[in-house]
Design a protein around this motif. Structure first.
Motif, PDB file in Angstrom:
ATOM      1  N   GLU A  77       1.062 -14.424  -4.416  1.00  0.00           N
ATOM      2  CA  GLU A  77      -0.264 -14.534  -3.804  1.00  0.00           C
ATOM      3  C   GLU A  77      -1.258 -15.283  -4.694  1.00  0.00           C
ATOM      4  N   ILE A 102       0.752  -6.492 -10.100  1.00  0.00           N
ATOM      5  CA  ILE A 102      -0.391  -7.402 -10.042  1.00  0.00           C
ATOM      6  C   ILE A 102      -0.180  -8.530 -11.044  1.00  0.00           C
ATOM      7  N   SER A 156      -5.851  -6.305  -1.608  1.00  0.00           N
ATOM      8  CA  SER A 156      -4.919  -7.429  -1.640  1.00  0.00           C
ATOM      9  C   SER A 156      -5.662  -8.687  -1.225  1.00  0.00           C
ATOM     10  N   TYR A 191      -6.805  -2.683   1.860  1.00  0.00           N
ATOM     11  CA  TYR A 191      -7.901  -2.538   0.902  1.00  0.00           C
ATOM     12  C   TYR A 191      -8.238  -1.061   0.757  1.00  0.00           C
ATOM     13  N   ARG A 232       2.123  -0.348   2.159  1.00  0.00           N
ATOM     14  CA  ARG A 232       1.787  -1.545   1.369  1.00  0.00           C
ATOM     15  C   ARG A 232       0.835  -1.191   0.230  1.00  0.00           C
ATOM     16  N   ALA A 248       1.310  -1.099  -4.542  1.00  0.00           N
ATOM     17  CA  ALA A 248       0.413  -1.679  -5.543  1.00  0.00           C
ATOM     18  C   ALA A 248      -0.169  -0.649  -6.494  1.00  0.00           C
TER      19      ALA A 248
END
Length: 373
Positions: free
Chosen positions: A95, A129, A239, A245, A281, A285
């Motif tokens: 990303e 990340i 993200s 979020y 998702r 993270a």
């Protein structure tokens, strides 16, 4: 008996109430709201945060014009409608290009290493990340105080809000729009369509060409705060590709799958599978597991094809004014769009730059060759 006004506004969300408040005083304004209270749909379900760099160039221009009103609301509220929050965007390895694109032309943002990001939000998963960026000046918006402040201003200026007034029929009779509702009949030379997800339905009732509006569902869930962490000062973290979020909310953690599924206009609710996939998702993270959802809800965000709001008189119907298609930007752009709507309806020169006004005009949807910023 038909109640008359100079301007009828259909829709009691922030768009309609804000525009009506700005128009009142110099004109007799009536807002028609289908529900029995204002702000029941998208406005009342927003987790609004003022993010200066959110959206395309036209939206960023609206954000810049709206910022001073949030800081110094004047007649809307006695003090600032903002409180400190910050926004941090996170990028996995695949990303990074999306993060670079977002940062291009952004103001007041700082790129962070994964370690710097984890120092701000300690639950970020090591290795998940690759890079991050933060906008420290992003701020929470007190949505209810904002909406109610506009409503009080509207009434102080002589405006009126008719609730339980869902529109059932619209007709142009001579130089006047006549609107039928369960709360009675209303008439005015100018009709402002601020009906949110229902704006195209209103246009069809009026015999006006629809704008191509697409309502989309956006869901959210409240989770318990991660054990052992004080989260109140965490920024909104998300993200960069809108996969999810999260944001502190009254001592809890609000997480959204950032879904944008096209739906028909309705009183939205979350789909279990969409919510579950989004929470999964989020889990990829972070180092915490989602074990309990305390509550969940959904609202609608409505876009036209170019994802830029529509504000201006319809090219195919005299006195029909569009104020729709705000997408996920409706709260933070409301001060600018409300002022613009009042200026255009009342024949004043807009404060916004001409190229911004042109980019918002509804005739661009009929004439795609028109220039946009």
């Amino acid at each position: 008996m038909t109640e008359t006004a100079d301007i009828l506004v259909i829709g009691g969300g922030i768009a309609g109430i804000g525009a009506a408040a700005e128009m009142a005083g110099a004109a007799r304004v009536t807002v028609l709201e289908a529900e029995h209270a204002i702000g029941r749909h998208s406005t009342g379900r927003s987790a609004a945060i003022f993010i200066r760099n959110y959206g395309n160039a036209t939206l960023r221009a609206l954000n810049a014009a709206a910022a001073p009103v949030f800081d110094s609301p004047g007649e809307i509220a006695e003090e600032s409608l903002l409180s400190p929050r910050g926004e941090m965007l996170l990028a996995a390895e695949d990303e990074l290009a999306a993060l670079d694109d977002y940062l291009e032309g952004a103001e007041g943002m700082e790129r962070l290493t994964p370690e710097e990001a984890a120092a701000i939000v300690p639950i970020l998963r090591p290795g998940a990340i690759a890079a991050a960026a933060i906008e420290p000046d992003a701020q929470d918006i007190d949505v209810d105080r904002f909406l109610q402040g506009y409503a009080r201003l509207l009434k102080r200026r002589g405006g009126r809000i008719a609730t339980g007034a869902g529109v059932t029929a619209i007709a142009r009779v001579g130089s006047t729009w006549r609107v039928e509702t369960p709360a009675g009949a209303f008439a005015a030379p100018v009709l402002v369509n601020a009906a949110g997800a229902w704006a195209d339905d209103v246009a069809r009732l009026a015999g006006v060409r629809p704008a191509g509006l697409r309502p989309c569902r956006r869901s959210a869930a409240i989770l318990p705060a991660p054990e052992g962490h004080g989260i109140d000062r965490w920024p909104l973290f998300a993200s960069v590709t809108d996969a999810w979020y999260a944001k502190p909310e009254a001592g809890k953690l609000m997480v959204s799958p950032a879904d944008e599924d096209p739906v028909d206009p309705h009183d939205a609710w979350p789909e279990d599978m969409v919510l579950a996939e989004g929470l999964w998702r989020f889990e990829q993270a972070v180092t915490i597991e989602v074990t309990r959802v305390e509550r969940s809800w959904a609202g609608l965000r409505s876009f036209v094809p170019d994802r830029t709001p529509v504000a201006g008189f319809a090219p195919d119907a005299e006195g029909f004014f569009w104020l729709a298609g705000q997408g996920g930007y409706g709260i933070q752009t409301a001060p600018a769009l409300s002022r613009l709507a009042a200026d255009l309806v009342q024949g004043h020169a807009p404060v916004l730059a001409p190229e911004v006004v042109a980019a918002l005009a509804p005739d661009r949807l009929i004439s795609p060759e028109k220039a946009r910023i």
